[in-house]
Write a protein that holds these residues in place. Structure first.
Motif, PDB file in Angstrom:
ATOM      1  N   TYR A 251      35.379 -79.163 -29.774  1.00 40.59           N
ATOM      2  CA  TYR A 251      35.872 -78.185 -30.977  1.00 40.59           C
ATOM      3  C   TYR A 251      36.014 -79.389 -32.197  1.00 40.59           C
ATOM      4  CZ  TYR A 251      36.774 -75.206 -26.951  1.00 40.59           C
ATOM      5  OH  TYR A 251      36.524 -74.542 -25.734  1.00 40.59           O
ATOM      6  N   VAL A 252      35.930 -78.458 -33.292  1.00 42.37           N
ATOM      7  CA  VAL A 252      36.295 -79.430 -34.497  1.00 42.37           C
ATOM      8  C   VAL A 252      37.849 -79.490 -34.434  1.00 42.37           C
ATOM      9  CG1 VAL A 252      36.178 -79.440 -36.927  1.00 42.37           C
ATOM     10  CG2 VAL A 252      34.285 -78.906 -35.655  1.00 42.37           C
ATOM     11  N   TYR A 274      37.104 -66.629 -46.924  1.00 45.92           N
ATOM     12  CA  TYR A 274      36.698 -67.833 -47.711  1.00 45.92           C
ATOM     13  C   TYR A 274      35.133 -68.018 -47.886  1.00 45.92           C
ATOM     14  CZ  TYR A 274      36.695 -72.779 -49.273  1.00 45.92           C
ATOM     15  OH  TYR A 274      36.193 -73.771 -49.881  1.00 45.92           O
ATOM     16  N   HIS A 275      34.593 -67.826 -46.564  1.00 46.58           N
ATOM     17  CA  HIS A 275      33.238 -67.768 -46.336  1.00 46.58           C
ATOM     18  C   HIS A 275      32.382 -67.123 -47.089  1.00 46.58           C
ATOM     19  CE1 HIS A 275      29.367 -68.988 -44.466  1.00 46.58           C
ATOM     20  NE2 HIS A 275      29.249 -67.909 -43.862  1.00 46.58           N
ATOM     21  N   LEU A 276      32.946 -65.548 -47.323  1.00 46.48           N
ATOM     22  CA  LEU A 276      32.461 -64.563 -48.094  1.00 46.48           C
ATOM     23  C   LEU A 276      32.669 -64.705 -49.436  1.00 46.48           C
ATOM     24  CD1 LEU A 276      32.779 -61.772 -45.634  1.00 46.48           C
ATOM     25  CD2 LEU A 276      30.901 -63.359 -45.946  1.00 46.48           C
ATOM     26  N   GLY A 277      33.585 -65.696 -50.109  1.00 50.76           N
ATOM     27  CA  GLY A 277      33.833 -66.019 -51.500  1.00 50.76           C
ATOM     28  C   GLY A 277      34.768 -64.990 -51.807  1.00 50.76           C
ATOM     29  N   MET A 278      35.745 -64.421 -51.060  1.00 52.77           N
ATOM     30  CA  MET A 278      36.593 -63.529 -51.246  1.00 52.77           C
ATOM     31  C   MET A 278      38.221 -64.034 -51.791  1.00 52.77           C
ATOM     32  SD  MET A 278      36.178 -60.959 -48.025  1.00 52.77           S
ATOM     33  CE  MET A 278      37.158 -59.474 -48.683  1.00 52.77           C
ATOM     34  N   PHE A 350      33.745 -74.558 -38.701  1.00 46.93           N
ATOM     35  CA  PHE A 350      32.474 -74.782 -39.783  1.00 46.93           C
ATOM     36  C   PHE A 350      33.242 -75.113 -41.193  1.00 46.93           C
ATOM     37  CE2 PHE A 350      30.217 -72.955 -43.153  1.00 46.93           C
ATOM     38  CZ  PHE A 350      28.909 -73.874 -43.171  1.00 46.93           C
ATOM     39  N   LEU A 351      34.167 -74.291 -41.392  1.00 43.79           N
ATOM     40  CA  LEU A 351      34.620 -74.483 -42.794  1.00 43.79           C
ATOM     41  C   LEU A 351      35.529 -75.728 -42.905  1.00 43.79           C
ATOM     42  CD1 LEU A 351      35.728 -70.890 -43.665  1.00 43.79           C
ATOM     43  CD2 LEU A 351      33.763 -72.059 -44.488  1.00 43.79           C
ATOM     44  N   THR A 352      36.275 -76.283 -41.917  1.00 46.11           N
ATOM     45  CA  THR A 352      36.811 -77.370 -41.894  1.00 46.11           C
ATOM     46  C   THR A 352      35.795 -78.397 -42.038  1.00 46.11           C
ATOM     47  OG1 THR A 352      38.484 -76.681 -40.343  1.00 46.11           O
ATOM     48  CG2 THR A 352      38.248 -79.093 -40.341  1.00 46.11           C
ATOM     49  N   ILE A 353      34.639 -78.352 -41.476  1.00 47.21           N
ATOM     50  CA  ILE A 353      33.512 -79.539 -41.730  1.00 47.21           C
ATOM     51  C   ILE A 353      33.121 -79.268 -43.072  1.00 47.21           C
ATOM     52  CG2 ILE A 353      31.316 -80.381 -41.237  1.00 47.21           C
ATOM     53  CD1 ILE A 353      31.854 -79.057 -38.344  1.00 47.21           C
ATOM     54  N   LYS A 354      33.051 -78.302 -43.557  1.00 48.03           N
ATOM     55  CA  LYS A 354      32.644 -77.906 -45.025  1.00 48.03           C
ATOM     56  C   LYS A 354      33.491 -78.734 -45.972  1.00 48.03           C
ATOM     57  CE  LYS A 354      29.747 -76.116 -46.583  1.00 48.03           C
ATOM     58  NZ  LYS A 354      28.493 -76.676 -47.217  1.00 48.03           N
ATOM     59  N   VAL A 550      24.171 -75.875 -37.710  1.00 45.61           N
ATOM     60  CA  VAL A 550      24.314 -76.637 -36.574  1.00 45.61           C
ATOM     61  C   VAL A 550      25.042 -77.877 -36.842  1.00 45.61           C
ATOM     62  CG1 VAL A 550      22.852 -77.776 -34.727  1.00 45.61           C
ATOM     63  CG2 VAL A 550      22.532 -75.580 -35.224  1.00 45.61           C
ATOM     64  N   MET A 551      25.856 -78.501 -36.130  1.00 38.64           N
ATOM     65  CA  MET A 551      26.203 -79.965 -36.284  1.00 38.64           C
ATOM     66  C   MET A 551      25.830 -80.655 -34.938  1.00 38.64           C
ATOM     67  SD  MET A 551      29.644 -81.719 -37.251  1.00 38.64           S
ATOM     68  CE  MET A 551      30.389 -81.582 -35.585  1.00 38.64           C
ATOM     69  N   ILE A 552      25.160 -81.778 -35.434  1.00 35.74           N
ATOM     70  CA  ILE A 552      24.584 -82.807 -34.366  1.00 35.74           C
ATOM     71  C   ILE A 552      25.814 -84.169 -34.450  1.00 35.74           C
ATOM     72  CG2 ILE A 552      22.984 -84.220 -33.452  1.00 35.74           C
ATOM     73  CD1 ILE A 552      22.640 -81.190 -33.225  1.00 35.74           C
TER      74      ILE A 552
END
Length: 634
Positions: A251-252, A274-278, A350-354, A550-552
Motif C-alpha cells: 500500500y502507498v 479531486y480526481h474528477l476536478g470537482m 494513486f493521488l498521494t503518488i500524484k 500502474v506503478m512499478i
C-alpha cells in the motif's frame, strides 16, 4: 533443536520467512512460530491501513469458504476489532552485509526415518529432547533424518505431516507406538514418490503413501472443516515457498489526518472528487486572493476541508470561508448520492503518488529535480537535437501502441508492505487458493466471538515509475468490446466513467481494465529487469484500475537507483521489448488458447505478484476470436 531463534536476511524477499512459513537451516526443516515485532510507526495511517488489510483478509478467506463449501464461519465486518497490526523489527547485523530480522522457529515436521533401513518414527515435541538420532534397530548403523514430506487435501486445504502406525497400536499414546509394531518406510526410488509404502515389520500390513484420505477434521480446533466425503491426500515435498505461500499486499503510505474532522469513508470521496476536478474552484479562489496560485494537491484539499470544519465548530469561521466550506461539503454530498460510501479501490493512494509529482514551488528543491516525466527528462538531457528527436519519436510511437499518456519517475515513495496470510498447499491455477489468515490461536478459528488474527507490516522508502494510460482510449476500446453504455467525448468524461466502475463479473469493464494493466505490469517488470540491474524478485507492482495507472517500484533494501537508470537511458527499448514479449510465448499456441498466460511468459513468483498471478492475459493486447485486443483498437 526443536525451538530456536534465527535471524533472517531482510533482502528483497523479506516476506518469505514470516510466521507459519517453512525455512530450511542446517539441513533441518523448521516452521516460523513468531517474529520480533513492535507497534507500527506513528507516521503510518494505521486506521486506514487496518481497514484495507482487513478487507483483503475478509475477501480472500470468505471466497475460499464459499468456493469449497467449508464449515468455517465467514469473517464478519465486526471482526475488524480482532485484527492486530505489528511492524517487523528490521535491524543491522554487524556480522553480515545485509539487514536482518529475528524470529523463533520450531522443528517441523517431527517425523523421522532411518537413512539405511527406513525405520519410521513420529515424535512428540515433549519427547524430542530424548530422541537419539542413531537408528534404534538392532544391527543397523544408520541415522534418523527428518522426513521432508507432507500431505495436502485439495478439498479442504488441510496440510499435515505423514503419520502411520500399525492398526494394532491405535489405542496407544504416541510415545508407546512403534515398539511392538515397528514401521518401515519402503522407498524403491528416492527420486520418485510412486511406490513408497509404510510396512509394519511385525504383522506385515502395508499402505501406499497415496492411499491416505483426508477426513476434513481440524485437530487443533476439534471441528469439521467440510461435510464432503473423504478425499485422497496429495503428497507434498517440503521446500521453502512450496508448502505455504505468503500473501503480501503493498500500500502507498498515506499520512494520518491532521485531525479527526474527516471521516475515513469521506477521504475516498475527496479522492474521487479531486480526481474528477470537482475541487478546481479552490484554485480559482486562491488565484483571486493571492495572484498566481499553484495547483492544489490532494493532501492540501483534505487539510483545507479539515481546517475549515475546525474553524466552524469553534465558531471562528469567516463568511467567505464558510462559503468555501459549503461548496466543498456540497461536492461530497453529491458524490455520496452518486457512488455512496463504498470505496473506489486505492484511488487515494494513486493521488498521494500524484502529489509527489507536483512542483513544490521551490526551484532549489533537490527532490523536484529528480521527479520527471520522460519527455521532460529528454528535453533537459545533453544529447544532440537530432538524437533527442529520434528517441522522442520512438518513445511516442511505443506509448501510442500501449495507449500510454505519461510515464513519470519518482525518486522516493513511502510504501507499506503487509503480510496478511498465506496459501496452504500449491497454488491452484484453475481454482481458488486455500487462503488462511494468521490466527493468533488456531483452536478458536471457528468461534467468531473469540478468534483473532494478525498482520505484519514493513514500511520503507523506495523509487518508482508511474505509468498512466489514456482514459479516452480505454473507454473507446471497451465500447468496441460490447460495452455500448460507456460513452465519452473527452478525457474528463472518460475519467468520470472509469472512476465509477465497480468490480463485478470477470468479463465486466472494470476487470477488463484490471487485466490490461496487470498484464502490462508483468511485462514491464520482466523486461525492465534486463536494464535496471534488479531481477524481478526485487520489483513490485501496484495497480490503480480506477485511475487506469500502474506503478512499478523497487523492493530492494538498498536503493541502487536501478529504475532511474533504466528510465533515463532505456525506457523506449523496454517498451519495444515488451511488445515482442506480449506477442509471443514459447508455448503458443497452447498458452494463447488456454488463458494467454503461463510460467514461460507472464507468471512471477507469488511473493512478487500481489495479485497471485491471476487476471493475466496477453490476448487482452493481441486479441482473440471473442475479444478485440487493445492493439487492434485504432
Amino acid at each position: 533443536m526443536n525451538r530456536m531463534n534465527l535471524d533472517f536476511s531482510a533482502h528483497s524477499a523479506l516476506f518469505r520467512a514470516m510466521k507459519n512459513m517453512i525455512v530450511i537451516h542446517d539441513d533441518f526443516v523448521f516452521r516460523v512460530k513468531s517474529l520480533e515485532r513492535r507497534h507500527p510507526s506513528k507516521d503510518i495511517n494505521i486506521t486506514r491501513l487496518k481497514r484495507a488489510i482487513f478487507n483483503e483478509i475478509q475477501r480472500l478467506f470468505n471466497f475460499r469458504i464459499q468456493s469449497y463449501n467449508l464449515l468455517y464461519p465467514p469473517i464478519t465486518d465486526d471482526e475488524i476489532a480482532g485484527l492486530s497490526i505489528h511492524q517487523i523489527v528490521v535491524k543491522k547485523d554487524e556480522t553480515q552485509e545485509d539487514d536482518v530480522y529475528a524470529g523463533r522457529v520450531e522443528l517441523y515436521p517431527l517425523v523421522f526415518m532411518c537413512d539405511i533401513c527406513g525405520d519410521f518414527r513420529e515424535i512428540s515435541s515433549q519427547d524430542l529432547q530424548y530422541f537419539d538420532t542413531k537408528c534404534c534397530v538392532q544391527g543397523c548403523n544408520g541415522n534418523y533424518r527428518q522426513l521432508s514430506l507432507l500431505r495436502y487435501c485439495r478439498e479442504c486445504g488441510k496440510v499435515e505431516h505423514f503419520r502411520y502406525w500399525c492398526r494394532a497400536e491405535n489405542d496407544r499414546s504416541l510415545s508407546q507406538k512403534y515398539t511392538e509394531h515397528p514401521i518401515q518406510l519402503l522407498q524403491p526410488s528416492k527420486d520418485a514418490l510412486f511406490g513408497w509404502k509404510f510396512r509394519c515389520k511385525t504383522c506385515g500390513w502395508e499402505k501406499d503413501i497415496f492411499d491416505f484420505s483426508c477426513d476434513h477434521f481440524d485437530q487443533k480446533a476439534q471441528k469439521k472443516i467440510s461435510d464432503k466425503p473423504p478425499t485422497k491426500f496429495d503428497p507434498l515435498t517440503i521446500r521453502e515457498g512450496g508448502v505455504f505461500q505468503p500473501i503480501v499486499k503493498t500500500y502507498v503510505s498515506i499520512e494520518p489526518l491532521e485531525n479527526e474532522k474527516i471521516l475515513e469513508e469521506e477521504e475516498l470521496l475527496i479522492a474521487v472528487g479531486y480526481h474528477l476536478g470537482m475541487f478546481s474552484f479552490l484554485e480559482d479562489i486562491l488565484k483571486r486572493s493571492e495572484g498566481e496560485a499553484e495547483i492544489m494537491s490532494f493532501k492540501q484539499v483534505k487539510n483545507l476541508l479539515s481546517s475549515l470544519r475546525n474553524l466552524k465548530s469553534a465558531g471562528l469561521i469567516r463568511s467567505e470561508q464558510e462559503k468555501v466550506l459549503d461548496q466543498m461539503e456540497s461536492v461530497l454530498e453529491n458524490l455520496k448520492t452518486a457512488i455512496g460510501l463504498i470505496g473506489t479501490r486505492n484511488l487515494d493512494e494513486f493521488l498521494t503518488i500524484k502529489d509527489l509529482t507536483m512542483p513544490r514551488g521551490d526551484p532549489d528543491d533537490i527532490y523536484s529535480r529528480f521527479v520527471k516525466d520522460y519527455e521532460g527528462h529528454l528535453e533537459s538531457s545533453s544529447l544532440p537535437a537530432d538524437k533527442k528527436e529520434e528517441i522522442r519519436n520512438k518513445y511516442k510511437r511505443m506509448c501510442g501502441n500501449f495507449g500510454i499518456q505519461n510515464i513519470t519517475y519518482i525518486p522516493e515513495i513511502k510504501l507499506v508492505s503487509a503480510y496478511i496470510g498465506y496459501i496452504k498447499g500449491p497454488f491452484p491455477r484453475d481454482g481458488v487458493p486455500h487462503f488462511e489468515p494468521i490466527w493468533i490461536d488456531e483452536r478458536k478459528k471457528f468461534d467468531v466471538h473469540e478468534r483473532n488474527f494478525e498482520a505484519y507490516i514493513h514500511p520503507y522508502n523506495t523509487e518508482g515509475i508511474l505509468v498512466e494510460f489514456n482514459p479516452l482510449k480505454i473507454v473507446s476500446w471497451l465500447r468496441e468490446n460490447g460495452f455500448d453504455e460507456l460513452r465519452a467525448n473527452n478525457e474528463s468524461e472518460a475519467r468520470k466513467l472509469l472512476v465509477l466502475l465497480r468490480e463485478e463479473s470477470d468479463d465486466g469493464p472494470y476487470n477488463m481494465i484490471f487485466r490490461l494493466l496487470h498484464t502490462f505490469s508483468h511485462a514491464f517488470m520482466m523486461n525492465a529487469s534486463t536494464y535496471c540491474g534488479l531481477d524481478t524478485d526485487s520489483l513490485g507492482e501496484i495497480i490503480f484500475p480506477s485511475a487506469t495507472a500502474v506503478m512499478i517500484y523497487s523492493t530492494s533494501v538498498i536503493n541502487i537507483g536501478g529504475l532511474q537508470y533504466m528510465f533515463e537511458n532505456n525506457l523506449p527499448e523496454v517498451l519495444e521489448d515488451m511488445r515482442n514479449h506480449i506477442q509471443e510465448c514459447i508455448y503458443d499456441p497452447v498458452c494463447s488458447s488456454e488463458g494467454g498466460a503461463c510460467f514461460a511468459c507472464m507468471y512471477l513468483p507469488e511473493y512478487v505478484c500481489g495479485y497471485l498471478n491471476q487476471t493475466l492475459d496477453r490476448r487482452i493486447f493481441t486479441g482473440s476470436e471473442s475479444l478485440r485486443g487493445f492493439w487492434e483498437h485504432g
